[in-house]
Write an enzyme that holds these catalytic residues in place. Structure first.
Site, PDB file in Angstrom:
ATOM      1  N   SER A   1       0.808  -1.223   0.000  1.00  0.00           N
ATOM      2  CA  SER A   1       0.000   0.000   0.000  1.00  0.00           C
ATOM      3  C   SER A   1       0.839   1.269   0.000  1.00  0.00           C
ATOM      4  CB  SER A   1      -0.920   0.000   1.222  1.00  0.00           C
ATOM      5  OG  SER A   1      -0.191   0.240   2.411  1.00  0.00           O
TER       6      SER A   1
ATOM      7  N   THR B   1      -2.407   2.655   3.243  1.00  0.00           N
ATOM      8  CA  THR B   1      -1.672   3.924   3.296  1.00  0.00           C
ATOM      9  C   THR B   1      -1.008   3.918   4.661  1.00  0.00           C
ATOM     10  OG1 THR B   1      -3.282   5.178   1.977  1.00  0.00           O
ATOM     11  CG2 THR B   1      -2.022   6.451   3.562  1.00  0.00           C
TER      12      THR B   1
ATOM     13  N   THR C   1       1.491   6.955   0.510  1.00  0.00           N
ATOM     14  CA  THR C   1       0.656   5.891  -0.052  1.00  0.00           C
ATOM     15  C   THR C   1       0.986   5.632  -1.517  1.00  0.00           C
ATOM     16  OG1 THR C   1      -1.651   5.165  -0.279  1.00  0.00           O
ATOM     17  CG2 THR C   1      -1.170   7.419  -0.899  1.00  0.00           C
TER      18      THR C   1
ATOM     19  N   ARG D   1      -4.672   9.856 -11.184  1.00  0.00           N
ATOM     20  CA  ARG D   1      -5.573  10.071 -10.038  1.00  0.00           C
ATOM     21  C   ARG D   1      -4.740  10.373  -8.785  1.00  0.00           C
ATOM     22  NH1 ARG D   1      -6.070   7.551  -4.725  1.00  0.00           N
ATOM     23  NH2 ARG D   1      -8.211   7.794  -4.033  1.00  0.00           N
ATOM     24  N   VAL D   2      -5.119  11.413  -8.081  1.00  0.00           N
ATOM     25  CA  VAL D   2      -4.451  11.758  -6.824  1.00  0.00           C
ATOM     26  C   VAL D   2      -5.483  11.627  -5.713  1.00  0.00           C
ATOM     27  CG1 VAL D   2      -3.457  13.685  -5.544  1.00  0.00           C
ATOM     28  CG2 VAL D   2      -2.707  13.234  -7.880  1.00  0.00           C
ATOM     29  N   GLY D   3      -5.111  10.958  -4.636  1.00  0.00           N
ATOM     30  CA  GLY D   3      -6.046  10.758  -3.530  1.00  0.00           C
ATOM     31  C   GLY D   3      -5.929  11.842  -2.479  1.00  0.00           C
ATOM     32  N   ASP D   4      -6.313  11.503  -1.268  1.00  0.00           N
ATOM     33  CA  ASP D   4      -6.287  12.461  -0.158  1.00  0.00           C
ATOM     34  C   ASP D   4      -4.898  12.630   0.448  1.00  0.00           C
ATOM     35  OD1 ASP D   4      -6.463   9.762   0.676  1.00  0.00           O
ATOM     36  OD2 ASP D   4      -7.241  10.336   2.644  1.00  0.00           O
TER      37      ASP D   4
ATOM     38  N   THR E   1      -6.518   7.205   6.469  1.00  0.00           N
ATOM     39  CA  THR E   1      -6.344   6.155   5.470  1.00  0.00           C
ATOM     40  C   THR E   1      -7.743   5.675   5.075  1.00  0.00           C
ATOM     41  OG1 THR E   1      -6.277   4.328   7.071  1.00  0.00           O
ATOM     42  CG2 THR E   1      -4.179   5.368   6.531  1.00  0.00           C
ATOM     43  N   GLY E   2      -7.812   5.064   3.891  1.00  0.00           N
ATOM     44  CA  GLY E   2      -9.115   4.614   3.404  1.00  0.00           C
ATOM     45  C   GLY E   2      -9.511   5.403   2.172  1.00  0.00           C
TER      46      GLY E   2
ATOM     47  N   GLY F   1      -9.958   7.867  -0.217  1.00  0.00           N
ATOM     48  CA  GLY F   1      -9.515   9.261  -0.248  1.00  0.00           C
ATOM     49  C   GLY F   1     -10.556  10.229  -0.753  1.00  0.00           C
TER      50      GLY F   1
HETATM   51  N1  ASP Z   1      -6.296   7.049   1.145  1.00  0.00           N
HETATM   52  C1  ASP Z   1      -5.673   6.389   0.027  1.00  0.00           C
HETATM   53  C2  ASP Z   1      -6.086   7.057  -1.241  1.00  0.00           C
HETATM   54  O1  ASP Z   1      -7.272   7.333  -1.392  1.00  0.00           O
HETATM   55  C3  ASP Z   1      -5.967   4.939  -0.112  1.00  0.00           C
HETATM   56  C4  ASP Z   1      -6.033   4.096   1.130  1.00  0.00           C
HETATM   57  O2  ASP Z   1      -5.691   4.551   2.221  1.00  0.00           O
HETATM   58  O3  ASP Z   1      -6.465   2.946   1.009  1.00  0.00           O
HETATM   59  O4  ASP Z   1      -5.267   7.244  -2.098  1.00  0.00           O
END
Ligand code: ASP
Length: 352
Positions: free
Chosen positions: A89, A201, A219, A229-232, A252-253, A255
């Site tokens: 991850s 993450t 992450t 794609r850019v996450g949080d 985490t999770g 985004g």
């Molecule tokens: N938060 C991360 C993202 O959205 C992914 C994750 O934590 O599973 O990029």
């Protein structure tokens, strides 16, 4: 280095002084900060992280003990996961985007100096958290992305490497084979199951005995994401946030669900209003549920995904919460161990 805490009354006086100065055209430098419940340091080191951050909080704690700065300590901890090919991850060994390319996101904040740095969609560099720290330290910017972020890292001597391990490639190939029955890739042979979409993450938030605070998130992002794609995680205020007067938080999770509520910032704001870290994280999650699109809710209004927030205040009190039961890691001043998160909903059968 940290600026002194102020009372609510000081704030009101400073703010009204500023307004008067503005009317009179006076250019004296205003001196005020955000109104705060004053949180005084407790005089102990502490750290909180996502569940994969047990070694991170342990390492950060050792370094804090030696007097190492909070941001450096947090990053040294996070680097352990970034360099570990078994953690799919984060960093080296992270799962790739839909085209099989590993693109990494990271951000950090240093409370005492009030600085932030981040990188997004960075390819070929194993330790994006360190590159984010270089953005913080050596530039007047906050977020560098893609090719520019890579060139920036190379200019400092970071080595370009292949981040896609055999293990991550294997998982990606299985996903691609099973992606659609209607494409040109043959399905997995009978009896070979596709792997559910993995998530993960690392977030790590650290406080030292002086009450100095820092936070880091790193992450490889959502597995099989659309390239670019850019996450949080690299978004300041979403993936992590530090206010040296209050504390830090990170996530985490999923985004996309976090970005919409600026969740790390919001969690710190809830702590500023006097909430304990766990309560602040739970309150942020309620906001997440309230802002979730109907297509991502089940028939009982529960999200079809999970999201976690980890929080620590200036006193070293910490906690974490998630939509569904989860775990986190923390160092409480004595030992590093795992804890259960507080959560909003009992487990669902199937999550996205
Ligand atoms: N938060 C991360 C993202 O959205 C992914 C994750 O934590 O599973 O990029």
């Amino acid at each position: 280095m940290s600026s002194p805490s102020i009372t609510r009354r000081d704030f009101v006086e400073a703010a009204s002084g500023l307004a008067a100065g503005a009317v009179l055209g006076v250019t004296a430098r205003p001196s005020f900060s955000a109104p705060a419940i004053v949180i005084r340091p407790q005089g102990r080191n502490a750290a909180v992280a996502s569940a994969n951050g047990l070694r991170a909080v342990q390492r950060a704690a050792e370094l804090l003990e030696q007097g190492v700065d909070t941001l450096d300590a947090a990053i040294e901890g996070v680097k352990i996961q970034e360099l570990d090919p078994e953690d799919t991850s984060v960093g080296y060994g992270g799962l790739p985007n839909e085209e099989g390319v590993v693109q990494l996101d990271a951000s950090c904040m240093h409370g005492p100096s009030k600085r932030a740095g981040a990188v997004a969609a960075l390819e070929g560099i194993k330790t994006p958290s360190v590159v984010a720290k270089y953005v913080l330290l050596y530039t007047d910017h906050i977020l560098l992305v893609g090719e520019g972020a890579k060139r920036f890292a190379l200019s400092f001597g970071f080595k370009e490497e292949n981040l896609l391990t055999d293990k991550a490639r294997e998982i990606w190939l299985r996903w691609r084979a099973n992606r659609s029955a209607d494409d040109d890739w043959l399905e997995l042979p009978e009896g070979e199951n596709p792997i559910p979409r993995p998530t993960g993450t690392i977030n790590c938030n650290v406080v030292n005995a002086k009450g100095e605070v820092s936070s880091v998130t790193s992450t490889s992002g959502l597995a099989w994401k659309i390239p670019g794609r850019v996450g949080d995680s690299p978004i300041i205020g979403a993936g992590q946030y530090t206010d040296n007067e209050i504390g830090a938080a990170g996530s985490t999770g999923r985004g996309e669900a976090n970005i919409k509520v600026c969740g790390a910032f919001l969690t710190v704001e809830f702590m500023r209003r006097g909430m304990k870290p766990t309560d602040a994280a739970l309150e942020t999650l309620k906001r997440v549920v309230a802002t979730t699109e109907p297509r991502l809710l089940d028939e009982q209004g529960r999200p079809l995904f999970n999201l976690n927030f980890y929080a620590i205040n200036k006193r070293g009190e910490f906690g974490a919460a998630s939509l569904y039961p989860s775990r986190y890691a923390a160092f409480d001043g004595k030992e590093a161990r795992h804890y259960d998160t507080a959560y909003l909903f009992e487990p669902r059968q199937r999550r996205r």
